[in-house]
Design a protein around this motif. Structure first.
Motif, short mmCIF file in Angstrom:
data_model
loop_
_atom_site.label_atom_id
_atom_site.label_comp_id
_atom_site.label_asym_id
_atom_site.label_seq_id
_atom_site.Cartn_x
_atom_site.Cartn_y
_atom_site.Cartn_z
N THR A 7 0.85 -1.18 0.00
CA THR A 7 0.00 0.00 0.00
C THR A 7 0.89 1.24 0.00
O THR A 7 1.88 1.29 0.71
N LYS A 8 0.51 2.24 -0.79
CA LYS A 8 1.28 3.48 -0.87
C LYS A 8 0.58 4.55 -0.04
O LYS A 8 -0.61 4.78 -0.20
N PHE A 9 1.31 5.16 0.87
CA PHE A 9 0.79 6.19 1.74
C PHE A 9 1.43 7.52 1.37
O PHE A 9 2.65 7.67 1.43
N TYR A 10 0.62 8.50 0.99
CA TYR A 10 1.12 9.84 0.68
C TYR A 10 1.04 10.67 1.95
O TYR A 10 -0.04 10.83 2.52
N LEU A 11 2.19 11.21 2.39
CA LEU A 11 2.26 11.90 3.66
C LEU A 11 2.85 13.29 3.49
O LEU A 11 3.52 13.58 2.51
N GLU A 12 2.62 14.11 4.50
CA GLU A 12 3.26 15.42 4.57
C GLU A 12 3.84 15.58 5.97
O GLU A 12 3.19 15.28 6.96
N LYS A 13 5.10 16.01 6.03
CA LYS A 13 5.76 16.27 7.31
C LYS A 13 6.56 17.55 7.17
O LYS A 13 7.37 17.67 6.24
N ASP A 14 6.33 18.50 8.05
CA ASP A 14 7.04 19.79 8.02
C ASP A 14 6.95 20.45 6.65
O ASP A 14 7.92 21.02 6.15
N GLU A 16 6.82 19.10 3.74
CA GLU A 16 7.36 18.30 2.63
C GLU A 16 6.42 17.14 2.35
O GLU A 16 6.02 16.41 3.25
N LYS A 17 6.07 16.97 1.08
CA LYS A 17 5.19 15.87 0.69
C LYS A 17 6.03 14.72 0.13
O LYS A 17 6.98 14.94 -0.62
N PHE A 18 5.71 13.52 0.52
CA PHE A 18 6.45 12.34 0.07
C PHE A 18 5.54 11.13 0.22
O PHE A 18 4.39 11.25 0.62
N PHE A 19 6.05 9.96 -0.12
CA PHE A 19 5.24 8.75 0.07
C PHE A 19 6.12 7.63 0.60
O PHE A 19 7.33 7.63 0.46
N TRP A 20 5.45 6.69 1.24
CA TRP A 20 6.08 5.45 1.69
C TRP A 20 5.25 4.30 1.19
O TRP A 20 4.03 4.38 1.12
N ILE A 21 5.92 3.22 0.87
CA ILE A 21 5.23 1.98 0.49
C ILE A 21 5.53 0.96 1.58
O ILE A 21 6.69 0.77 1.95
N VAL A 22 4.50 0.32 2.09
CA VAL A 22 4.71 -0.73 3.09
C VAL A 22 4.98 -2.03 2.34
O VAL A 22 4.17 -2.49 1.54
N ASP A 23 6.15 -2.58 2.61
CA ASP A 23 6.66 -3.73 1.88
C ASP A 23 6.74 -4.94 2.81
O ASP A 23 6.94 -4.79 4.00
N ASP A 24 6.63 -6.13 2.29
CA ASP A 24 6.74 -7.34 3.12
C ASP A 24 8.14 -7.95 3.06
O ASP A 24 8.36 -9.02 3.59
N SER A 25 9.09 -7.27 2.43
CA SER A 25 10.42 -7.84 2.27
C SER A 25 11.34 -7.52 3.45
O SER A 25 12.50 -7.91 3.45
N CYS A 26 10.82 -6.79 4.44
CA CYS A 26 11.58 -6.44 5.64
C CYS A 26 12.80 -5.57 5.33
O CYS A 26 13.77 -5.59 6.06
N ARG A 27 12.78 -4.83 4.23
CA ARG A 27 13.86 -3.91 3.97
C ARG A 27 13.38 -2.50 4.26
O ARG A 27 12.20 -2.19 4.10
N ILE A 28 14.28 -1.67 4.73
CA ILE A 28 13.93 -0.30 5.06
C ILE A 28 14.89 0.59 4.28
O ILE A 28 16.01 0.84 4.70
N GLY A 58 12.61 8.03 21.03
CA GLY A 58 11.69 8.75 21.89
C GLY A 58 11.11 10.02 21.28
O GLY A 58 10.19 10.62 21.82
N ARG A 59 11.63 10.45 20.14
CA ARG A 59 11.14 11.66 19.48
C ARG A 59 9.78 11.38 18.83
O ARG A 59 9.60 10.35 18.20
N ILE A 60 8.86 12.30 19.00
CA ILE A 60 7.53 12.15 18.38
C ILE A 60 7.51 12.95 17.09
O ILE A 60 7.83 14.14 17.07
N VAL A 61 7.14 12.28 16.01
CA VAL A 61 7.06 12.91 14.69
C VAL A 61 5.59 12.98 14.30
O VAL A 61 4.87 11.99 14.41
N LYS A 62 5.16 14.15 13.84
CA LYS A 62 3.77 14.33 13.43
C LYS A 62 3.67 14.33 11.92
O LYS A 62 4.45 14.99 11.24
N TYR A 63 2.72 13.57 11.40
CA TYR A 63 2.49 13.45 9.96
C TYR A 63 1.07 13.87 9.64
O TYR A 63 0.18 13.81 10.48
N PHE A 64 0.86 14.25 8.40
CA PHE A 64 -0.49 14.44 7.87
C PHE A 64 -0.63 13.46 6.72
O PHE A 64 0.07 13.55 5.72
N LEU A 65 -1.50 12.48 6.88
CA LEU A 65 -1.70 11.45 5.88
C LEU A 65 -2.68 11.97 4.84
O LEU A 65 -3.84 12.20 5.13
#
Length: 80
Positions: A7-14, A16-28, A58-65
């Motif tokens: 699944t592709k998630f389009y996010l915004e943080k600070d 900046e707009k970007f996306f992440w794909i959740v993968d099952d290959s355990c690679r980051i 311990g740092r909290i990061v806020k995203y807008f999905l």
């Protein structure tokens, strides 16, 4: 509700707009994260809107999905 892997998630943080794909290959790498990672688990349970993620340090990061693009179940099949 949980989302399927790839699944592709389009996010915004600070601003900046970007996306992440959740993968099952355990690679980051290259904005592809494992569904088993803490952020992967958080994304798989996320809904569009604001959410926070606590990093291992311990740092909290806020995203807008912004948008969630769910893969089609038959995305590997060729069209005839």
């Amino acid at each position: 509700m949980t989302w399927p892997l790839k699944t592709k998630f389009y996010l915004e943080k600070d601003g900046e707009k970007f996306f992440w794909i959740v993968d099952d290959s355990c690679r980051i790498s290259d904005r592809v994260i494992s569904g088993a990672s803490p952020l992967g688990k958080c994304l798989l349970e996320a809904k569009p809107g604001k959410f926070s993620f606590k990093q291992p340090n311990g740092r909290i990061v806020k995203y807008f999905l912004l948008k969630i693009e769910v893969p089609h179940l038959n995305h590997n099949q060729k069209r005839k």
